[in-house]
Design an enzyme around this catalytic site. Structure first.
Site, PDB file in Angstrom:
ATOM      1  N   GLU A   1       0.809  -1.219   0.000  1.00  0.00           N
ATOM      2  CA  GLU A   1       0.000   0.000   0.000  1.00  0.00           C
ATOM      3  C   GLU A   1       0.843   1.271   0.000  1.00  0.00           C
ATOM      4  O   GLU A   1       0.563   2.210  -0.750  1.00  0.00           O
ATOM      5  CB  GLU A   1      -0.969   0.016   1.190  1.00  0.00           C
ATOM      6  CG  GLU A   1      -2.135  -0.951   1.062  1.00  0.00           C
ATOM      7  CD  GLU A   1      -1.822  -2.350   1.574  1.00  0.00           C
ATOM      8  OE1 GLU A   1      -0.698  -2.561   2.085  1.00  0.00           O
ATOM      9  OE2 GLU A   1      -2.692  -3.237   1.475  1.00  0.00           O
TER      10      GLU A   1
ATOM     11  N   HIS B   1     -10.413  -4.658  10.849  1.00  0.00           N
ATOM     12  CA  HIS B   1     -11.048  -4.451   9.545  1.00  0.00           C
ATOM     13  C   HIS B   1     -12.356  -3.681   9.673  1.00  0.00           C
ATOM     14  O   HIS B   1     -13.267  -3.892   8.879  1.00  0.00           O
ATOM     15  CB  HIS B   1     -11.323  -5.793   8.866  1.00  0.00           C
ATOM     16  CG  HIS B   1     -10.111  -6.414   8.248  1.00  0.00           C
ATOM     17  ND1 HIS B   1      -9.137  -7.025   8.986  1.00  0.00           N
ATOM     18  CD2 HIS B   1      -9.716  -6.506   6.958  1.00  0.00           C
ATOM     19  CE1 HIS B   1      -8.191  -7.480   8.179  1.00  0.00           C
ATOM     20  NE2 HIS B   1      -8.510  -7.184   6.950  1.00  0.00           N
TER      21      HIS B   1
END
Lengths: 350, 334
Positions: free
Chosen positions: B67, B136
């Site tokens: 990322e 998450h």
């Protein structure tokens, strides 16, 4: 601490023309003169914040930047006065930026660590170790996307080789075969920590092996060796569409920044590297080959001295950055000129 | 949802986003998509379905799981004039790329004196509600909204998802585009290829005289449900959806509060230094003399998100929490 490569490790000096060699010497000397003068101005309080000097590393800076085309994008670390000067940025504008003046390269918003000269494809100096590496991969990506034949060069230090984002960036560059040169200027210390105290593998160019990417180590005190290595790497990137890595071994004569008194590195080590100063060794080569005369050298030194004195005078005489520019350039499309942004609420009608 | 211009067919929030990207890819060759599993796999939430096939691998780029690396790559590409649309699989993974977002995307233009722009969009779904656990289930609107140099967008409807994403792609500044996992299947009308939704313009989703409810993204729907419940009790709520948190349209919020004299702010994120806290502060500064009672915030619980379904539901703002907050502020102000 790594030794510089022996002469056998380096590639033969290219048949660079005499003008280019003189120009490289002059640029090394300009950077040295500029930074020594900047140190004085820092001590006088005319330059604030951090001031990271590349004194001792100029051959690696000049050899790499001058091996590229002027339109090949480069990014650098916060130790980047030399990159700007080697790219041809106006020394006045560079010094004025260090002084925080309106006439500086970035209008006083950047300072010593954040120079940029977009017109000269110098895409900036960045303050987070390793942080600019993926940006350069993006510049290489854009070249590839547009089917151009440029090469992006990212300059980073030995310290950055232990940042994860370097691994991510090298992997993507090789995976997609982007025209990028990963140029590690190994000055042998990440601030005060020597490479062998920070890296399990001290031959940093071997980082590239993990990505099946060609790499080599060169003597970063030898401007022609660096020039040849980057010339080869750029040619390879343009013709073979493959990135590569170069590790240039050099030595920083001063502390990490002006606020570092540099008390931990051995004097004997410093003396050994001072003896290999590019201003001494390259001068000897140029004189020996008859590329320059003693008069030429004097002229170069005089010209650089007056250039730097003029830059300091220009910076001193320049207006400070106007308070009214505080909120300029936060956005290309701003919705308020208020430097407190939404917090001030003047835009709400009573 | 009556204020949006509508086309005949209702499409999902997910498909609205796909339409926006398809139209912008067709319109501008500098636009490209990049992210994890967005091409062959068509996206973790299938928002990029079909686009690899239509536009090819040069413009729909599958990345490694890196990322920080590919966000940085997008910033560099944007600095040289391309218009990357990055998909982060979820907002949770933006944390790995935060140095690139905060130190590079947001600051490059300013610290280099305006020499380059960063016309970049970073799309990412956030929010909770699917038992995905603590790592998450983030709502990080406040983190991004904190940073000068970023623009932050939080669409709640298919129409806004499409129109705001098109605006984001055409904008010359870095835009954090926060989608809601819980809204991808939500259907509604969408605009055509040239129907852009501007940044910094809130929309009144429901009019009412008694209490203003400010809510974003999925919380808009929670607020509307609460407003329905309260209407049966004779309490009329005005639901204001700012749509973008940076810029924030304070005028529309303030105008509403000055009519209703009461305000509740609903935010799926954590309460401390949160988005609701920030909006409440703005409302106090602009509307202190008009308020009949303290503002009430409705936030996620101040805990990492638990897994167990009942605990997760207890941690998230529910319509009954919003209704209770409205009743509480009206009781104080009565």
């Amino acid at each position: 601490m790594a030794d510089a490569p022996t002469p056998q490790d380096t590639i033969p000096a290219p048949a660079a023309d005499a003008d280019l060699m003189r120009q490289m010497f002059a640029t090394i000397h300009l950077i040295r003169t500029f930074e020594e003068r900047a140190a004085e101005e820092y001590m006088r309080g005319n330059i604030g914040g951090f001031l990271h000097l590349a004194i001792g590393e100029e051959a690696a800076v000049v050899g790499s930047v001058m091996a590229l085309r002027p339109t090949d994008p480069i990014t650098s670390t916060y130790r980047e006065h030399g990159q700007a000067l080697a790219r041809g940025s106006d020394p006045r504008a560079v010094m004025a930026e260090l002084f925080g003046r309106a006439t500086g390269l970035c209008g006083g918003h950047g300072g010593s660590m954040h120079l940029m000269d977009r017109e000269r494809f110098f895409f900036g100096g960045y303050g987070i170790v390793g942080g600019s590496v993926p940006l350069a991969v993006g510049l290489g990506f854009a070249i590839s996307y547009r089917h151009e034949d440029g090469v992006a060069l990212v300059m980073f230090g030995d310290g950055a080789t232990n940042q994860g984002v370097l691994m991510e960036s090298m992997n993507m560059a090789k995976l997609w075969n982007l025209p990028v040169i990963f140029f590690c200027l190994n000055n042998q210390y990440g601030m005060g920590t020597a490479v062998d105290r920070a890296s399990a593998e001290t031959e940093l160019f071997k980082r590239a092996d993990a990505f099946d990417m060609p790499s080599r180590r060169v003597d970063g005190m030898d401007v022609m060796a660096v020039y040849q290595a980057v010339t080869d790497a750029a040619h390879h990137a343009r013709t073979e569409q493959e990135p590569s890595m170069i590790e240039a071994i050099a030595y920083r004569y001063r502390g990490h920044s002006m606020s570092d008194p540099d008390r931990t590195r051995p004097e004997e080590e410093k003396a050994r590297w001072h003896a290999r100063d590019p201003l001494i060794t390259f001068e000897r080569v140029l004189l020996g080959e008859g590329t320059v005369t003693a008069e030429d050298l004097t002229a170069i030194r005089d010209r650089n001295s007056s250039t730097v004195e003029d830059a300091v005078a220009f910076a001193n005489d320049s207006p400070v950055a106007d308070d009214a520019t505080l909120a300029d350039d936060v956005y290309a499309h701003p919705w308020t000129d208020d430097p407190r942004g939404s917090a001030e609420m003047p835009q709400v009608r009573p | 949802m009556t204020t949006d211009a509508s086309t005949a067919a209702a499409v999902s929030y997910r498909e609205a986003l796909t339409q926006a990207m398809r139209e912008e890819l067709e319109r501008d060759p500098n636009v490209f998509l990049i992210g994890e599993d967005i091409g062959l796999f068509e996206g973790s939430f299938k928002v990029t379905r079909g686009l690899l096939h239509e536009f090819g691998p040069a413009r729909v780029v599958d990345t490694p799981i890196s990322e920080a690396g590919f966000v940085g790559l997008g910033i560099g590409a944007a600095m040289s004039g391309l218009r990357p649309v990055i998909e982060l699989m979820t907002v949770n993974f933006s944390i790995v790329a935060m140095d690139q977002i905060v130190n590079n995307a947001a600051k490059v233009r300013y610290m280099f004196g305006g020499q380059v722009s960063v016309p970049l969009v970073i799309r990412m779904p956030g929010g909770a509600g699917h038992q995905l656990g603590a790592q998450h289930s983030h709502s990080l609107e406040a983190w991004f909204t904190h940073v000068p140099g970023l623009k932050v967008v939080c669409p709640s409807t298919p129409y806004d998802a499409k129109g705001l994403l098109k605006t984001a792609i055409r904008d010359d500044d870095p835009v954090i585009f926060l989608e809601s996992e819980g809204l991808y299947a939500k259907k509604g009308p969408v605009g055509g290829p040239d129907d852009l939704v501007p940044f910094g313009q809130a929309i009144v989703r429901r009019s009412g005289a008694h209490c203003t409810i400010v809510a974003l993204s999925r919380m808009v729907w929670i607020a509307l449900d609460a407003a329905d419940t309260l209407a049966a009790e004779g309490i009329e709520c005005e639901v204001v959806d700012p749509r973008t948190t940076r810029p924030l349209d304070l005028q529309t919020i303030a105008d509403s509060v000055r009519r209703t004299n009461h305000c509740v702010v609903v935010d799926e994120g954590w309460p401390e230094c949160g988005l609701a806290a920030n909006i409440a502060t703005h409302v106090y500064e602009a509307c202190f003399d008009w308020l009949d009672a303290p503002i009430v915030r409705v936030n996620a619980a101040d805990v990492p998100m638990p897994y167990a379904r009942n605990l997760e539901q207890a941690a998230l703002p529910r319509q009954e929490d919003v209704a209770a907050a409205v009743r509480a502020t009206l009781a104080r102000g009565a």
